[in-house]
Design a protein around this motif. Structure first.
Motif, short mmCIF file in Angstrom:
data_model
loop_
_atom_site.label_atom_id
_atom_site.label_comp_id
_atom_site.label_asym_id
_atom_site.label_seq_id
_atom_site.Cartn_x
_atom_site.Cartn_y
_atom_site.Cartn_z
N ARG A 4 37.32 68.73 -30.68
CA ARG A 4 36.68 67.67 -30.95
C ARG A 4 36.23 67.18 -29.42
NH1 ARG A 4 38.99 63.37 -29.58
NH2 ARG A 4 41.35 63.66 -29.46
N THR A 23 41.70 69.20 -28.00
CA THR A 23 41.90 69.67 -29.50
C THR A 23 43.38 69.40 -30.32
OG1 THR A 23 43.26 71.05 -30.80
CG2 THR A 23 43.62 71.41 -28.37
N ASP A 61 35.55 75.41 -34.59
CA ASP A 61 34.78 74.55 -34.71
C ASP A 61 35.87 73.57 -35.48
OD1 ASP A 61 35.31 77.09 -36.46
OD2 ASP A 61 33.45 75.54 -37.31
N ALA A 62 37.06 73.81 -35.97
CA ALA A 62 37.13 72.58 -37.07
C ALA A 62 39.03 72.29 -35.77
CB ALA A 62 37.56 73.00 -38.07
N HIS A 63 38.99 72.39 -35.07
CA HIS A 63 40.32 71.99 -34.56
C HIS A 63 39.90 71.56 -33.08
CE1 HIS A 63 42.17 74.34 -37.72
NE2 HIS A 63 41.22 75.39 -37.33
N TRP A 97 33.55 77.93 -30.37
CA TRP A 97 34.33 77.20 -30.71
C TRP A 97 33.79 77.90 -32.37
CZ3 TRP A 97 36.93 77.16 -26.67
CH2 TRP A 97 36.39 75.64 -25.93
N LYS A 98 33.07 77.70 -33.00
CA LYS A 98 32.81 78.74 -34.44
C LYS A 98 33.15 80.56 -33.96
CE LYS A 98 29.09 75.65 -36.68
NZ LYS A 98 28.42 75.51 -35.38
#
Ligand code: ATP
Ligand code: MG
Length: 417
Positions: free
Chosen positions: A152, A263, A148-150, A142-143
């Motif tokens: 969980r 997401t 990564d911010a989107h 994801w990074k």
């Protein structure tokens, strides 16, 4: 089933490339399986009463009368292949694969009948360390993709099949008291696959579930310890997660750890990656007892997510760098030869040779549309004098005349500027 068109394939290649890079960086090996398997393999692994087997498989008889099925997922085939070729004998394995999967579902955004997964399967490792590695690896991906911010992470433990059996009875006992208030799907599942009701998206059903018996009260000591240790490892690795006690997977073979990366940017089809432990499957399919854990991610959803969030880097839609024109018959062999020497001299750069003749004007139009930064002009004059015209297409600078032999060097400097 979708065609993936030329202006979409660069994003696909970008995502596939990142996944390959990350996976090989962790020492995972690629395996390629056939797209069809014996129907029985899926029935025995995924489970007779799952949605997939009950109503989503593309099953047909071949000319020998054997029942074959277009694979709806990759785990079963991967286990079959690994067993068949002795890959699991006294050794650990970290495998991955990618390719199309087929499920006859109602098509909607993020849900198609042919879709693509990247699957990862690890064999022979008992501890939660490998579960943690899989989650660290996905977090890394994801990074790399800027997601990564989107995304969980939700995790849960669904214990051993004995623990689930006991829980199942308790859950059915409880839900039977609310039978009339359940949605149709859940009523059906009450008999066939009651744990799946926990997963229901129906708010009324979710409300009823609030007071239902809890799965974790029924978990065996070993599963609880495995799960506790996994959470420690994730904490130590700095991977954020929430424990979702209602997370169960739709396939029968899972036990202990299950997880989903979700997401909130894609609406209802928000699960981009899902997996868990399936310690019993290899034996169930006729192999020696071999523990396993894996996941699959849906490429369509990942790509949709990147596009929705406008996270596809510009360089992905790579344009031509140089467009070599050829005006007149004599110019054609020179254009082909010069282009070839440019490709050798400028590795990684895209050199498009004009083919198909046409006027200067129409060739320059194509050069412009190719996105190239420079056009190489080759007409009768240039051929006669052994030179080329070099015309910048993205700036107001004028055209320059060069010896053909200087072209590669000059372009090398210009393109890196
Ligand atoms: P869902 O709950 O969304 O139906 P699933 O539990 O059926 O998902 P899995 O079988 O675990 O999904 O597959 C793993 C991933 O593959 C999903 O998280 C999703 O990203 C993707 N996927 C599954 N089915 C489809 C489909 N029909 N079209 C596109 N992607 C899919
Ligand atoms: Mg599904």
């Amino acid at each position: 089933m979708n065609d993936i068109l030329p202006d979409q394939t660069p994003v696909w290649q970008f995502v596939e490339g990142k996944v390959r890079e990350v996976l090989s960086g962790y020492g995972y090996q690629e395996i390629r399986m056939p797209i069809v398997e014996q129907t029985d393999l899926f029935k025995r692994s995924i489970g007779e009463v799952t949605d997939i087997v009950e109503k989503e498989m593309y099953t047909f008889e071949d000319r020998n009368g054997d029942s074959l099925t277009l694979r709806p997922e990759g785990t079963a085939g991967c286990v079959r292949a690994a067993e068949e070729h002795g890959l699991l004998f006294n050794q650990t394995r970290r495998l991955w694969y990618t390719g199309p999967m087929f499920r006859h579902e109602r098509p909607q955004k993020g849900r198609y009948r042919q879709f693509h997964q990247i699957g990862v399967e690890c064999f022979g490792m008992t501890g939660p360390d490998i579960d943690a590695e899989l989650l660290i690896l996905t977090a890394r991906l994801w990074k790399e993709l800027g997601l990564d911010a989107h995304t969980r992470l939700e995790i849960n433990s669904i214990g051993t099949s004995a623990a689930r059996r006991e829980y199942r009875e308790a859950l059915v006992g409880y839900l039977s008291g609310y039978y009339d208030q359940l949605d149709g799907d859940s009523q059906r599942r009450l008999e066939s696959n009651p744990l799946r009701i926990l997963d229901s998206k129906n708010p009324d059903t979710q409300k009823i579930l609030e007071a239902a018996p809890k799965l974790d009260d029924y978990l065996d000591e070993e599963s609880l310890e495995h799960f506790r240790r996994l959470r420690e490892l994730l904490d130590a690795a700095g991977i954020e997660y929430t424990v979702n006690p209602r997370l169960v997977r739709g396939l029968d073979y899972y036990g202990k750890t299950v997880f989903e990366w979700i997401t909130d940017s894609l609406g209802a089809q928000g699960t981009v990656c899902a997996g868990g432990r399936y310690d019993g499957l290899v034996e169930q399919l006729g192999g020696k007892p071999t523990v396993a854990v894996g996941f699959a991610m849906g490429l369509e959803r990942l790509i949709l997510l990147l596009e929705t969030l406008e996270l596809v880097p510009d360089y992905v839609n790579a344009n031509a760098d140089v467009y070599v024109t050829a005006m007149g018959d004599q110019a054609v062999p020179v254009a082909l030869g010069l282009s070839e020497s440019l490709r050798l001299a400028l590795p990684g750069k895209v050199v498009v040779t004009h083919c198909g003749g046409g006027s200067f004007k129409s060739q320059m139009k194509k050069a412009d549309r190719s996105g190239a930064r420079y056009a190489v002009i080759l007409g009768d004059n240039e051929i006669a004098s052994g030179t080329v015209g070099l015309k910048p297409l993205r700036s107001d600078e004028g055209q320059q005349e060069l010896e053909q032999a200087e072209l590669a060097n000059t372009l090398d400097k210009l393109l890196d500027a």
